[in-house]
Design a protein around this motif. Structure first.
Motif, PDB file in Angstrom:
ATOM      1  N   GLY A 176      42.176  43.588  32.090  1.00 59.09           N
ATOM      2  CA  GLY A 176      41.976  44.611  33.200  1.00 59.09           C
ATOM      3  C   GLY A 176      42.994  45.702  33.047  1.00 59.09           C
ATOM      4  N   ASN A 231      37.549  35.437  36.389  1.00 60.17           N
ATOM      5  CA  ASN A 231      37.748  36.766  37.144  1.00 60.17           C
ATOM      6  C   ASN A 231      37.522  36.524  38.523  1.00 60.17           C
ATOM      7  N   ALA A 238      41.312  49.025  34.533  1.00 56.19           N
ATOM      8  CA  ALA A 238      40.956  48.902  36.026  1.00 56.19           C
ATOM      9  C   ALA A 238      40.748  50.338  36.471  1.00 56.19           C
ATOM     10  N   TYR A 268      44.726  38.824  33.211  1.00 56.89           N
ATOM     11  CA  TYR A 268      44.343  40.171  33.662  1.00 56.89           C
ATOM     12  C   TYR A 268      45.086  41.284  32.703  1.00 56.89           C
TER      13      TYR A 268
END
Ligand SMILES: [Zn+2]
Length: 339
Positions: A85, A232, A88, A81
């Motif tokens: 990410g 994910n 995000a 992540y």
């Protein structure tokens, strides 16, 4: 791990049909294209290979409860992540927020203690606290360090933990309500998760969850839009899958509801996701080249133009979506009660 016979993580049944199979390279490309950032793509690729223990992952559908799951059933870890990410964005408004506020209005919340797992920047918590719930009664769990700072500033207890971690061992029967919005589809160790939710809830307490609607995922994957890519998203939850896990672990599914289809949201996502999918299918093509430009005004305008040019090719997909409009909302909302 891939050598083992697949077992449905929700109902433990062993009759599952393959939906699709993806390579580590396809998965890595889905998260970051090598043309945009070759080094990051490469690090994601090796992270995915090591999580899967192989170059390939299958997505299966349980014939008993309809649960869709990646096999190997392995969630992304912090390293994954951190690589994928970093940008995000948390939407401020979600249907499941309003639906849950509606459900809470029917309950006594005067002294309630609540826990949100995956709280982001606290946009849901702000809807219920301090209006219904006192700030000091709010606990938020979140991986993103930047969000933790925001959550603390708002007066919530904010922790960078997994609720299955040790520090939660001492907090049995502590919460009246637990919230998990767009979280469960990312997680493995399903039994430990639901056991933990039951353990943390007070008797009579409820957990409110939202996951992506499997019907929407099926539409996307069969109409040239984005794949619901592991590691994910690794679980595709159906109401029956929730019932199976719940009945095994001392919870009860009290309500399930599919979000009414919001056409504006649908068109926005469909146009952008099908555009991104085209860049993945032809990674050497012109569309992918535009997408590899540095973020900024020039790329934004070029991508918007490219996505708009793709609209005529979407019309027959939209006709299919119209036929299924009653079941095509973005989220499935679930209320689980501790029994
Ligand atoms: Zn199953």
């Amino acid at each position: 791990m891939t050598g083992k016979e697949p077992v449905c993580p929700a109902c433990l049944g062993n009759h599952a049909q393959p939906i699709l199979s993806v390579s580590a390279q396809e998965a890595a490309l889905h998260f970051v294209s090598p043309r945009f950032d070759a080094e990051r793509n490469d690090r994601i690729l090796s992270r995915i290979r090591s999580l899967w223990g192989s170059d390939q992952c299958r997505i299966l559908e349980c014939q008993n409860c309809g649960f869709g799951f990646s096999w190997p059933f392995v969630a992304g870890d912090a390293a994954f992540y951190n690589l994928t990410g970093s940008d995000a964005v948390y939407p401020k408004v979600k249907w499941e927020f309003s639906r849950t506020v509606e459900a809470l209005a029917l309950r006594d919340t005067s002294d309630a203690r609540i826990l949100e797992v995956g709280a982001g920047n606290g946009f849901f918590l702000d809807r219920v606290s301090p209006r219904l719930i006192r700030q000091e009664n709010v606990t938020a769990v979140e991986y993103n360090e930047r969000s933790i700072t925001t959550l603390k500033r708002k007066g919530y207890e904010a922790l960078t933990l997994d609720i299955r971690d040790k520090p939660f061992d001492g907090r049995g029967s502590s919460f009246d309500f637990i919230f998990m919005f767009q979280v469960i589809e990312h997680l493995d160790r399903i039994d430990e998760l639901f056991e933990r939710v039951r353990f943390l809830l007070k008797p009579g307490g409820s957990a409110f969850c939202a996951v992506p609607n499997v019907k929407r995922i099926a539409y996307q994957e069969s109409h040239g839009s984005l794949l619901d890519m592991p590691p994910n998203h690794i679980g595709r939850w159906t109401p029956q899958a929730f019932r199976e896990v719940s009945s095994r672990l001392g919870l009860r599914v009290a309500a399930t509801e599919v979000e009414p289809l919001d056409w504006m949201e649908f068109f926005k996502h469909d146009i952008s996701y099908s555009h991104i999918r085209r860049t993945q299918i032809a990674p050497a093509g012109a569309l992918a080249k535009i997408r590899s430009w540095p973020r900024g005004r020039r790329r934004r305008l070029a991508e918007a133009a490219a996505a708009a040019l793709g609209i005529p090719a979407r019309l027959s997909s939209w006709a299919d979506a119209w036929k299924d409009r009653k079941i095509m909302g973005g989220s499935l909302w679930i209320q689980l009660d501790r029994i």
